[in-house]
Write a protein that holds these residues in place. Sequence first.
Motif, short mmCIF file in Angstrom:
data_model
loop_
_atom_site.label_atom_id
_atom_site.label_comp_id
_atom_site.label_asym_id
_atom_site.label_seq_id
_atom_site.Cartn_x
_atom_site.Cartn_y
_atom_site.Cartn_z
N UNK A 46 -12.80 5.12 3.65
CA UNK A 46 -12.90 4.69 5.05
C UNK A 46 -11.63 3.98 5.51
N UNK A 47 -11.00 3.28 4.56
CA UNK A 47 -9.85 2.47 4.93
C UNK A 47 -8.55 3.27 5.02
N UNK A 94 0.81 -1.22 0.00
CA UNK A 94 0.00 0.00 0.00
C UNK A 94 0.84 1.27 0.00
N UNK A 95 1.93 1.29 0.78
CA UNK A 95 2.76 2.50 0.75
C UNK A 95 4.24 2.14 0.85
N UNK A 122 -6.43 -7.03 -1.69
CA UNK A 122 -6.42 -7.03 -0.24
C UNK A 122 -6.97 -5.71 0.27
N UNK A 123 -7.90 -5.76 1.17
CA UNK A 123 -8.41 -4.54 1.76
C UNK A 123 -7.83 -4.43 3.17
N UNK A 124 -6.95 -3.48 3.40
CA UNK A 124 -6.18 -3.48 4.63
C UNK A 124 -7.01 -3.47 5.92
N UNK A 125 -8.07 -2.68 5.93
CA UNK A 125 -8.80 -2.60 7.19
C UNK A 125 -9.40 -3.95 7.54
N UNK A 132 1.54 -5.23 5.08
CA UNK A 132 0.57 -4.16 5.35
C UNK A 132 0.75 -3.79 6.81
N UNK A 185 -6.80 3.20 8.40
CA UNK A 185 -6.04 2.00 8.73
C UNK A 185 -4.61 2.01 8.19
N UNK A 214 -7.67 -0.72 -2.13
CA UNK A 214 -8.60 -0.15 -1.15
C UNK A 214 -10.01 -0.05 -1.70
#
Lengths: 141, 334
Positions: free
Chosen positions: A84-85, A62-63, B42-45, B84, A88, A80
């Motif tokens: 909202x996410x 992601x980063x 993949x959705x991190x939350x 993550x 996180x 994502x």
Amino acid sequence: MTYITHSESETEALGAEFAKDLPAGTVAALYGELGCGKTAFVRGMARGMGLDCLVNSPTFTIVNEYLGERPLFHFDMYRLGGADELYDIGWEDYLGRGGVCAVEWSENVPGAFDGDEIEVRFTKLSDTDREIRIERGDASC
Amino acid sequence: MLILSFESSCDETAVAVVEDGRRVLADEIFSQVALHEIYGGVVPEIAARSHLEVISLLADRALKTAGVARKDIDAVACTYAPGLIGAVLVGVNFAKSAALALGVPLIPVHHIRGHIAANYLAYPELEPPFVCLAISGGNTMLVDVRGYTDMSILGQTRDDAAGECFDKSARVLGLGYPGGKPIDDLSKKGDDRAYDLPRPTVNGGSPYDMSFSGLKTAVVNLAHHAEQTGETLDKPGLAASLCRAVSEMLVGRTMDAAERLGYENIAVAGGVAANSRIRADFEAACQKAGKTLFVPPLRLCGDNAAMIGAQGYYEYLAGHTAGSDLNAYATMEL
């Protein structure tokens, strides 16, 4: 401003020129489909900012963080589902760290931006040619 | 020595009990792939929240499966990087608490080192040195494994990971996530010369560095052209051509590295090692070169905690332990 690039290395060079004098705290929101040169543009941004490091796709993590005097935080919102996410992944924390944020797949997180971001929109013209439109943000819109 | 180990860097929450780095007593995995399929990634939350919900339950189950009591555990190991960040933190903090409560050492393990160590679980006879190709959705690197904790990267991807190339190509072709298995399945029905795909090379850097972004773009372009011209895309042929291109980029470099270093053994690790074309090409190349190939069974190729327990043992022997100030990192050198 609208630019046309004819190869990945031209896209990279444009990224370098774009990022050369960006002030800390700048957010560059990148928009465009798979394989249109976003990561190449960010690789150029890192080079333009004098950061000598490996710039690869942050899709999984992601980063990616490229640290230096003026750091570059390379986001990829591909995975994502919505703004909202952002909480996180520590989005707000990154904004306050005195670096430049480059955000791939910004279309997935419309709620992340406050109107001050610079929009960079990529359009595929052919297999190799890309139109890259760079628009400075305006808090009023 | 009994190690209780944790892995939570991406899709999987996993807890294992491993003895002396080689024998798996328990290997519990909770996969979140089903949750993520609907998002195409993949959705991190969701990842972080699910890790939190199941990790304690999995730890109890792992101890029960292993038939050991908490007091029998000699050390706790966990993945601390890369991944993550929210997800990795769940495992790190749970492991910290467990180590503190049990009064045993805490061992941080690099996720990729864990993947390499999966080979020690599958092959008791394997010892360094060897060349290991670690290929997954997030990483593609060729590693010189000189010793259990002494290793360096010979080359790596300069853009997308090999698994990411499969995942994103699968999405363009309308296949599911993760994309590796559906592409592999489809490729078996296709001609691997149906499409002439590029084998991108990298300027500068290591001769072992790789690039997969151009390959992904070529697949996207082919799908796009077909859509525009109304031509029917030969999807099995494209999948087979893609597997062939990826395999050729990986196998050639790995064989060259082993030859140059004078190593007899070649290991493959990570989820993409499950690809049947890559396995077959490695088998043929190793047979031809007189080298021995090690590829862990499928269940050890994906993310699991047993591999973290295996590498954790060797990190412990090397004195690599951490205190309760251990942090998690999204990116980290090998």
